[in-house]
Design an enzyme around this catalytic site. Structure first.
Site, PDB file in Angstrom:
ATOM      1  N   LYS A 238       0.859  -1.193   0.000  1.00 42.75           N
ATOM      2  CA  LYS A 238       0.000   0.000   0.000  1.00 42.75           C
ATOM      3  C   LYS A 238       0.889   1.235   0.000  1.00 42.75           C
ATOM      4  CE  LYS A 238      -1.682   2.775   2.905  1.00 42.75           C
ATOM      5  NZ  LYS A 238      -1.622   4.032   2.117  1.00 42.75           N
TER       6      LYS A 238
ATOM      7  N   GLU B 235      10.992   1.771   9.571  1.00 40.25           N
ATOM      8  CA  GLU B 235      11.913   2.879   9.282  1.00 40.25           C
ATOM      9  C   GLU B 235      11.106   4.153   9.483  1.00 40.25           C
ATOM     10  OE1 GLU B 235      13.404   1.860   5.396  1.00 40.25           O
ATOM     11  OE2 GLU B 235      14.873   0.504   6.261  1.00 40.25           O
TER      12      GLU B 235
ATOM     13  N   CYS C 204      13.937  11.435   4.757  1.00 41.75           N
ATOM     14  CA  CYS C 204      14.072  11.119   6.183  1.00 41.75           C
ATOM     15  C   CYS C 204      15.489  11.370   6.686  1.00 41.75           C
ATOM     16  CB  CYS C 204      13.689   9.674   6.424  1.00 41.75           C
ATOM     17  SG  CYS C 204      14.665   8.540   5.417  1.00 41.75           S
TER      18      CYS C 204
ATOM     19  N   GLU D 124      10.446  16.819  14.146  1.00 46.49           N
ATOM     20  CA  GLU D 124      10.736  16.633  12.718  1.00 46.49           C
ATOM     21  C   GLU D 124       9.840  17.571  11.905  1.00 46.49           C
ATOM     22  OE1 GLU D 124       9.376  12.976  10.779  1.00 46.49           O
ATOM     23  OE2 GLU D 124      11.300  12.887   9.758  1.00 46.49           O
TER      24      GLU D 124
END
Ligand code: NAD
Length: 471
Positions: free
Chosen positions: A173, A249, A283, A375
Site C-alpha cells: 500500500k 523505518e 528522512c 521533525e
C-alpha cells in the site's frame, strides 16, 4: 490508477482526488480500496504461498527480480514522469535517484540471494555417531508493505524486493498522495510474469482505510513500514495482538556536526545538499547543525548565501504538509533569527497555486524549541554553536530520534571517535547519503525498529528453522 489483486487490475472503491503539488490543481483520481478488496488481496497473497511460488528456487526468484528491474528500466521515462507528477520533485532527482535506486533494489537483492549460505553444525552425541544440525530459511508468509510519499518507488521496492527474494507474498500500500509509480510497478510485475497473487497492490489512506485494515488483518504475517514514528506506534499496536513481526523505518531529526578543522567549503556544500535535497523531504535530511564556535559565523554566512542561491527545487507534497512546515517557520521567526528564506517563492505563473516553501536557515532558537526538537520534514535547518566535542555529541544525541547524522572534520581520529558515539543508525563523515545497499539501514530510539539492507533485509523477511538429524 488501479489496484492489482490476484493478478488482475481493479478500480473498485470510492475515488479520492490526486493533487499536483507544483500547481495545487486536482489532476486525477485514485480509487480507495474497500475493505472487501483488502481482504481479497490478503487471500490472494495467502493462496499464492501454497501455489507453484512455494517451490521456486532462489535462482528462479533472482531471475524474476532481474526481470522486474529490466521492466522498470524499459519504462524508465514513464516512471520518472509519474514520480515527478505525484511528488513535484525535480526531474533531475527522480531520474538520478528514485527510479535508478528502485532498479538497483531489485538487482541488489537478486544478487545477494546467490551469496546466501545456510549454516550447518556437526554435533557430538554420546554414542559417538553425532548429529547434523542445519538451518533452513523460510518466508514469513504474507507481508504488508506500507510506504510514505517522499521517495515513493524507492522505498516501496526497498521492501518489496527482499520480501519477494525470500519467497514471501506481498500486499503493498503506497502513500495515498503518491500512488503513480506503484501502479506502474504492478504493470511491470504482470509483464514480468510474477505468479498470480505473489504481488498485490491496494490504494487508500491509513487510518480507517486500506493501511489500517492491512495491519489489523489476521492473514498478514508481517509488516514492513516506512513513515512517521507516530504511525509506527499505531501499527505496532495493531500487530501486537497477533504478535506479527514488524520492521520500521521512521522519522528523524538528524544532526550535522561541523568542527573547526573541517574543510568549510565541503561542509557548506554538503549541508546544502543534506538539508535541502527534495526540499528537506527525505528522512535522512539534516534539520539541525551544530558548528564549532570559532567557525560559526563563517559557516552560517556561507550556508545562508548558498540557501538563497538555490533554484530548481520542488514544492511540499501537499497543502497540509506545507501548512505544517509553515507553522514551524512562523514560530521560529517569532522566537529566533531567519538567516535565509522563511517565505514562499513567487513565480507569477500557475505555480503560485502550489505548495512552495523557500529553503530556510534558522539560528538563535533554544534547543527545546519545536523547530529544533520536532521533525519538520521541510527545507528548514537550524544552526547552533558548540564549544567542545563532548558538548557537540551531547547536543546531537539529545531528543527522541536517532536515524542519521553527519560529521564534518579534517581530523581522522576525531572522525572515528565521534561517529560511533552518535546515537543513530547511520553516521556519515564528510559526506551525506552515500549508500551501499549491503549495509545495515535503520534508526535507533523513535527512528525505527530493526535493520534493513543487505543480509539484514533477507534476515527480517525470512525465518531460520533448525533441522537436527541424528546420524
Ligand atoms: P505517514 O506515517 O503519515 O504515512 C506512511 C504510510 O502509512 C502511508 O502509506 C499512510 O497511508 C500509512 N498510514 C498512515 N496511518 C496509518 C495507519 N493508522 N495504519 C496503517 N497505515 C497508515 O508518513 P508520511 O507522511 O507518508 O511520510 C513521512 C514520514 O516518513 C516522516 O516522518 C519521515 O521521516 C518518514 N520516513 C522515514 C524513512 C526512513 O527510512 N526512516 C524514510 C522515508 C520517510
Amino acid at each position: 490508477m488501479r489496484h492489482y489483486v490476484g493478478g488482475g487490475f481493479d478500480a473498485s472503491g470510492a475515488p479520492f482526488p490526486l493533487v499536483d503539488p507544483t500547481r495545487g490543481h486536482v489532476v486525477g483520481e485514485v480509487p480507495s480500496a474497500p475493505r472487501e478488496l483488502v481482504d481479497r488481496a490478503v487471500d490472494a497473497a495467502r493462496a499464492a504461498l501454497r501455489g507453484p511460488w512455494a517451490s521456486w528456487s532462489p535462482a528462479d526468484r533472482a531471475r524474476l527480480l532481474h526481470r522486474v528491474a529490466d521492466g522498470i528500466e524499459r519504462r524508465f521515462e514513464e516512471f520518472v514522469a509519474a514520480e515527478c507528477a505525484d511528488t513535484g520533485k525535480p526531474r533531475e532527482l527522480a531520474s538520478t535517484v528514485d527510479i535508478p535506486r528502485a532498479v538497483a533494489n531489485f538487482r541488489a537483492y537478486a544478487d545477494l540471494l546467490a551469496g546466501r549460505a545456510e549454516r550447518s553444525w556437526r554435533t557430538a552425541t554420546p554414542d559417538g555417531r553425532g548429529a547434523l544440525n542445519y538451518t533452513v530459511r523460510k518466508p514469513l508468509g504474507v507481508v504488508a508493505v506500507i510506504s510514505p510519499w517522499n521517495l515513493p518507488l524507492l522505498l516501496l521496492t526497498w521492501k518489496v524486493a527482499p520480501a519477494l527474494a525470500t519467497g514471501n507474498t506481498v500486499v503493498a500500500k503506497p502513500s495515498e498522495l503518491t500512488p503513480g509509480t506503484a501502479c506502474l510497478l504492478a504493470e511491470v510485475m504482470a509483464e514480468a510474469e510474477v505468479p498470480t497473487g505473489v504481488f498485490n497492490l491496494v490504494h487508500g489512506g491509513g487510518a480507517d482505510a486500506a493501511g489500517q485494515w492491512l495491519t489489523e488483518h489476521p492473514g498478514v504475517d508481517a509488516i514492513a513500514f516506512t513513515g512517521e514514528s507516530r504511525t509506527g506506534s499505531t501499527i505496532m499496536r495493531a500487530a501486537a495482538g497477533r504478535l506479527a513481526p514488524v520492521s520500521f523505518e521512521l522519522g528523524g531529526k538528524n544532526a550535522g556536526l561541523v568542527f573547526a578543522d573541517a574543510d568549510l567549503e565541503q561542509a557548506v556544500e554538503g549541508t546544502l545538499r543534506s538539508s535541502f535535497t527534495h526540499s528537506g523531504q527525505v528522512c535522512l535530511c539534516t534539520e539541525r547543525v551544530y558548528v564549532e564556535r570559532s567557525v560559526f559565523d563563517a559557516f552560517a554566512g556561507r550556508l545562508a548565501a548558498g540557501a538563497r542561491a538555490l533554484s530548481g527545487y520542488g514544492p511540499m507534497v501537499s497543502a497540509a504538509h506545507r501548512d505544517k512546515v509553515r507553522g514551524y517557520l512562523d514560530k521560529a521567526a517569532a522566537d529566533g533569527d531567519v538567516l535565509a528564506g522563511g517565505g514562499v517563492p513567487r513565480f507569477s505563473d500557475d505555480r503560485d497555486g502550489g505548495f512552495w516553501v523557500e529553503p530556510t536557515v534558522l539560528a538563535g532558537l533554544p534547543e527545546d524549541h519545536p523547530a529544533v526538537r520536532e521533525e519538520i520534514f521541510g527545507p528548514v535547518v537550524h544552526l547552533a554553536p558548540f564549544d567542545t566535542e563532548e558538548e557537540a555529541l551531547a547536543l546531537a544525541n539529545a531528543g527522541p530520534y536517532g536515524l542519521a547524522a553527519t560529521v564534518w572534520t579534517g581530523d581522522v581520529s576525531r572522525a572515528h571517535r565521534v561517529a560511533p558515539a552518535l546515537d543513530v543508525g547511520t553516521a556519515w563523515v564528510n559526506t551525506w547519503n552515500l549508500r551501499d545497499l549491503r549495509t545495515p539501514f535503520g534508526g535507533v530510539k523513535a527512528s525505527g525498529i530493526g535493520r534493513e539492507g543487505g543480509d539484514h533485509s533477507l534476515d527480517f523477511f525470512s525465518e531460520p528453522m533448525n533441522v537436527c538429524v541424528k546420524l
